[in-house]
Design a protein around this motif. Sequence first.
Motif, short mmCIF file in Angstrom:
data_model
loop_
_atom_site.label_atom_id
_atom_site.label_comp_id
_atom_site.label_asym_id
_atom_site.label_seq_id
_atom_site.Cartn_x
_atom_site.Cartn_y
_atom_site.Cartn_z
N GLN A 292 0.82 -1.21 0.00
CA GLN A 292 0.00 0.00 0.00
C GLN A 292 0.86 1.26 0.00
N PHE B 34 -6.32 -3.26 3.57
CA PHE B 34 -6.98 -2.86 4.82
C PHE B 34 -6.03 -2.24 5.83
N GLY B 35 -4.87 -1.79 5.39
CA GLY B 35 -3.89 -1.20 6.29
C GLY B 35 -2.74 -2.13 6.59
N PRO C 210 -2.64 -0.32 11.76
CA PRO C 210 -3.80 0.32 11.16
C PRO C 210 -4.70 -0.71 10.49
N MET C 211 -5.96 -0.70 10.84
CA MET C 211 -6.93 -1.58 10.17
C MET C 211 -8.16 -0.74 9.83
N ARG C 212 -8.57 -0.85 8.65
CA ARG C 212 -9.63 -0.06 8.02
C ARG C 212 -10.44 0.80 9.02
N ALA C 213 -10.33 2.12 8.84
CA ALA C 213 -10.90 3.13 9.74
C ALA C 213 -10.32 2.99 11.15
N PRO C 214 -8.98 2.93 11.26
CA PRO C 214 -8.37 2.76 12.58
C PRO C 214 -8.83 3.84 13.56
N ALA D 168 -1.59 4.25 -0.26
CA ALA D 168 -2.99 3.87 -0.43
C ALA D 168 -3.53 3.54 0.94
N GLY D 169 -3.98 4.56 1.63
CA GLY D 169 -4.47 4.36 2.99
C GLY D 169 -5.10 5.64 3.47
N GLY D 170 -5.71 5.54 4.65
CA GLY D 170 -6.30 6.73 5.24
C GLY D 170 -7.44 7.31 4.41
N SER D 171 -7.93 6.56 3.45
CA SER D 171 -8.96 7.06 2.52
C SER D 171 -8.48 8.30 1.78
N GLU E 96 -13.13 4.04 3.95
CA GLU E 96 -13.23 3.58 5.33
C GLU E 96 -14.50 4.01 6.05
MO1 MOS Z 1 -5.98 1.86 5.79
S1 MOS Z 1 -6.16 1.21 7.66
O1 MOS Z 1 -6.07 3.42 5.70
O2 MOS Z 1 -5.25 0.95 4.71
#
Ligand code: MOS
Length: 748
Positions: A212, A243-244, A350-354, A508-511, A709
């Motif tokens: 990511q 998913f983080g 970090p897991m989706r919408a941490p 690719a994270g944190g939306s 997220e």
């Molecule tokens: Mo995520 S937890 O922003 O991949």
Amino acid sequence: MSETSIRFGSNAGQSVTRRDGIAKVTGAATFAADNHPEGLLHAVYVPATIARGRVIRLDTVAAKAHPGVVEVFTPENRPALAGDPDAKPFLFAFRTEVLQSAEIRYANQPIALVVAETVEAATEAARLVVPHYEALPPRLGLDGDAPYKPESGNFGRPAETVFGDVAAGHAAARHAVDLTYETPAQYHNAMETHAIVATWDGDQLALDVPSQAIVMSRGAYGYYFGIPAENVTIRSPYLGGGFGSKAVINGPALLAILAARALRRPVKLMLRREQMFGPVGHRGATRQRLRIGTDDDGRMTALDHESLAVTSTFDDFIEGAADASLGLYATESLRSTQYAVRADIGTPGPMRAPGIATGSAALECAVDEMAEAAGLDPLEFRLRNYADAEPGTGRPYSSKALRECYRQGAERFGWAGRPLAPRQMTDDRGLLVGWGMGTALFHAPMFAAEARATLRPDGTGLVETAAADMGQGAWTALAQIAADGLGLPLEKIEFRAGASDLPDGGIAGGSGHTATAGGALHAAGSDAVRRLGEIAVADPASPLFGANAGVVARDGRLFARDDDSRSESYVEIIARAGGAAVQGTGSAARPPEAAERHAMYSHGAVFAEVKIDPALFQIRVTRLVGAFAAGRIINPHLATSQLMGGMIWGLSFALHEEARHDRRTGRIVNADFAGYHIPVNADVAGLDVITVHEEDPHVNPLGIKGVGEIGITGTVGAIGNAIWHATGTRVRRFPIRIADLLAGSQSM
Ligand code: MOS
């Protein structure tokens, strides 16, 4: 408005299907483990079966003797690493296990690595490695050790935030609740488990690995192996979910790279499903206490959110649940406090919408209980307490968009006429029916990204950035943005991403991926068009010669801005200029001032209907309606799919997911898809997603926020509240189970 946002148009906003869809469904798309370089060896790691203690002796004789086995690495013969895996030298570095000692910090920690000619031989030989342990009783869960106040809470944000006088706010309250919620450990379980193929060529390292953070992780790998980032090539064209978890470097991957270097052959390692439960992160369990007070009119006088999150004994990752209370409700006083507790587990990550997934689950259930105590409908209560602040006040300013989410969601769901009291509705089969709601909220961050765009002499465009597609459709949505930047139809765009030799596409994270990589792509396209325009305007043979008001790009042609009858195609301009491709570059990041002036969030409102058997208490979610305002929607089809995916995860959180530890050994007893429950099709009925129009001029020039997220947030609370509405039982521990409702019904 800048010129770029005016020209933004014909491709973005279209519901294009995934450009990589056919490659994926036909199997032509190659994921990391699909790579089989010449001379490939297979690695399987041996997991610890205790959670705390040390290995006093490791019997590898049988494993080494197994046919096909090339080497068995243990802490005793493991080659040296250049970088310390117990250091934290770079951003998002986590301490990790690379056979650096005999100490066991959690169950499933790698204690040996078997490398063989076939995956079968490696798998079998790994079973033949016999560890002898000195085991200590594991510390587990929220009460396993003494709580402490971490240095920071959710992603470096302060562990405590206070405004107003919280004690006075509590004292002034006419209605008050004091509630404690628990959320369990949850494990990312992407369809594609973590996999890596490592190939060394001298001091050059090539990795096929789902990532990511493609360009950023080059430096991280380089650190551990003592080579510069430029020597690391990462190929990550497709991820089967992230998913983080795949934003972080993990120990098993480092072991595979180490083995490849030592054995001078490429090495592949792919985690077995049960090995996902330990060395590659998870969502830490939380216990959250919410104390809320309101005045006579149901306006909040105090919102006091305290969260305790479980982290490992050797590193800090805080599931910062208390963060969820910072951005939503206009309360006279607010306190958000984060505590942590150590346990003998792998470090969470970090897991989706941490933070916000867990925090909003508790917050939205507590808000519902507060509304009940104040005698108000939960929607009315939220509308009364939503922060109607304007831009520049430091409070969420998109309140109009959230109000619109509430309105459209409630209307679609049919919320009006909902009885205030619980256990009032049944269906024609006698099932208890309940309706609940929750507010969705997620940050709208940006990271930093770069991109390159090329207009080719044949009239096609090439756009390049090391973006990552986890399955969400980045290859498609980003290409749409890039096409608009270049003023070309999507069919004429070649989009290159997923490899580290491209410009840095960011994380690719944190939306934030679409906003960030998309912003860079659009800027690069605009830059190429600007250069082409300069060529045309300076060329006496061009119809655009001397076009002083500038040019605009549309469908492969440049037009004089003030005279649509003067135009010329890209092909003609480039041909006359000698036929050389025209290249532009661009970057995107949020100016720090903007982030200081404005709170930036996506918003939404989720409504749930559940039906519950009055005798057996089997729970069915029969309808979910989510209305989300997330800025400009680049691809409604893909965005809806992302939001649905989030809502399904919310359902999973509310009713299914939980990793359970054996308290004696510290092992997770349900580390597979038979025991670790996630929803299947039969669990998911009636999903309805509304994307609410929102123009946000502050987040970035393109007005893009994220949709990856936010769907989880709001949904968990909506389902929990609907279950109460159906049964009259408030369950404050997730996932909500039949047994909780049986217990509730007996106490009624
Ligand atoms: Mo995520 S937890 O922003 O991949």
